[in-house]
Design an enzyme around this catalytic site. Structure first.
Site, PDB file in Angstrom:
ATOM      1  N   HIS A 180      73.571 -13.856  22.822  1.00 42.53           N
ATOM      2  CA  HIS A 180      72.509 -13.115  23.264  1.00 42.53           C
ATOM      3  C   HIS A 180      71.633 -14.702  23.612  1.00 42.53           C
ATOM      4  O   HIS A 180      71.999 -14.289  25.180  1.00 42.53           O
ATOM      5  CB  HIS A 180      71.782 -12.601  22.514  1.00 42.53           C
TER       6      HIS A 180
ATOM      7  N   TYR B  80      58.314  -3.640  28.292  1.00 43.28           N
ATOM      8  CA  TYR B  80      59.227  -2.527  27.521  1.00 43.28           C
ATOM      9  C   TYR B  80      58.790  -1.319  28.607  1.00 43.28           C
ATOM     10  O   TYR B  80      59.079  -0.087  28.893  1.00 43.28           O
ATOM     11  CB  TYR B  80      59.503  -2.449  26.302  1.00 43.28           C
TER      12      TYR B  80
ATOM     13  N   ASP C 264      68.906 -10.609  29.732  1.00 46.67           N
ATOM     14  CA  ASP C 264      68.215  -9.839  28.798  1.00 46.67           C
ATOM     15  C   ASP C 264      67.305  -9.784  29.624  1.00 46.67           C
ATOM     16  O   ASP C 264      68.230  -8.542  30.649  1.00 46.67           O
ATOM     17  CB  ASP C 264      67.106 -10.398  27.769  1.00 46.67           C
TER      18      ASP C 264
END
Length: 396
Positions: A374, A321, A188
């Site tokens: 994930h 982000y 990630d």
């Protein structure tokens, strides 16, 4: 495979024990007193529209009736935690050392909504001496930091980038802990930081393992046009890629462009954080989550959410982000000759075929796994441990 050491610069390292009991009563009160709708607004709306009410109600009931934070906190404290200050940043990290003097230093880097917690099932096993298929012993000194702004690491400046985190963690490994050479693993957002380390600190990072990459994933048309062969499990991952790029990125857009909206709205709302974070674990993992070899149980999800809420770091974590817009870049190859190892899990949210992974580094191993998603450290810790041990075949 002697892991070389430098003389650490004088950074104070403070042993640290997790104790978040002072906030538990408020967490329990808010969870118990949050009223969810009795029925779905639109019962026919599928997962493409987001979290299912039944899933959230089930987790809330488990949080109220069965979840034991004290028990989970004790598990978290079974590994050794520390804090140090590098520049203006306070960094929390786990450091578990092998008894083998030739152990390889290994830096594990998480993403969002992860933390050191997602690596908990693999940390201790990786420190244990293992004889690989070549008859060579392999073990690791494992370091797992919290990314800046996550859990117990301080929030960085607004203009902080993943390259800054890479510089920070190279200082942690070399100057603070004294490892002149080390291996890395990234998933990630941790893969962005890990790749910066891989390409920028070529004399220090001598092996890299990834399950995710900061490079634009190929779409089905590109794969078809270039006759790229895919296994059955990669066909599944490719469809997951299409879904993630088309309908599953709502959280990504919100956190990139309006981090304060979601961060402030959910700051003191544990059920809200459960809805926002829990759906990522639910949608991004193997559908068989919670059955062996997966350890992604209800308790694991609730522990992950509890850590964010109890540390008050949900808001600063979503800023990851906004600080790093457009994380997927065009393909370039690192100048490093250090070996790159890859693990592909069937239910990962994005597919990178072997041909594309080979574009970005010195690819020496590409492994596929039929089980997992994930969050590999929780989804399939057995396979992740096995693949990370392969580093021992190449680390010099």
């Amino acid at each position: 495979m002697q892991a070389s050491m430098t003389s650490p610069v004088k950074h104070e390292i403070h042993p640290f024990r997790i104790d978040l009991s002072s906030r538990i009563s408020r967490l329990e009160l808010l969870v118990k007193n949050t009223e969810l709708p009795s029925n779905p607004l639109y019962p026919g709306a599928g997962l493409e529209f987001g979290l299912q009410l039944d899933f959230l109600r089930d987790l809330q009931a488990h949080w109220i009736n069965d979840f034991d934070w004290a028990k989970q906190e004790a598990k978290l404290n079974q590994v050794s935690h520390y804090k140090t200050t590098i520049g203006d940043q306070t960094i929390h990290f786990v450091h578990e050392k092998s008894q083998d003097e030739n152990a390889i230093p290994l830096l594990l880097l998480h993403g969002w909504p992860g933390s050191f917690h997602e690596f908990l099932p693999v940390i201790k096993p990786l420190t244990e001496r293992h004889i690989n298929l070549e008859g060579r012993p392999v073990s690791f000194n494992v370091v797992v930091p919290s990314l800046p702004g996550f859990l117990f690491s301080s929030a960085p400046p607004q203009d902080w980038k993943d390259l800054d985190s890479a510089k920070l963690f190279n200082t942690l490994m070399t100057d603070v802990l004294g490892y002149s050479k080390y291996a890395i693993h990234g998933t990630d957002w941790g893969s962005n930081v890990a790749y910066h380390l891989y390409e920028s600190f070529t004399s220090n990072v001598r092996a890299a393992h990834f399950t995710f990459l900061p490079f634009i994933p190929p779409l089905p048309q590109h794969i078809a046009d270039n006759n790229i062969p895919l296994s059955e499990h990669q066909q599944v991952t490719l469809q997951r890629t299409v879904g993630w790029l088309s309908t599953d990125q709502g959280y990504f857009q919100a956190q990139t462009f309006k981090p304060n909206d979601i961060g402030l709205a959910l700051h003191d709302n544990p059920i809200g954080q459960l809805a926002w974070i829990g759906t990522q674990y639910h949608r991004s993992s193997d559908p068989r989550a919670g059955t062996g070899p997966s350890v992604l149980t209800k308790d694991a999800i609730l522990t992950a959410v509890s850590l964010y809420y109890l540390t008050g770091s949900f808001h600063s974590s979503v800023w990851q982000y906004a600080r790093n817009v457009n994380p997927f870049r065009d393909y370039t190859k690192t100048p490093s000759d250090a070996p790159l190892l890859w693990s592909s899990f069937k239910y990962e949210i994005v597919l990178w075929p072997e041909s594309h992974v080979a574009k970005v580094g010195n690819l020496v191993s590409y492994k596929e796994h039929d089980f997992g998603g994930h969050f590999a450290g929780l989804d399939n810790p057995v396979a992740l441990i096995e693949d990370l041990r392969d580093i021992g075949r190449f680390f010099k």
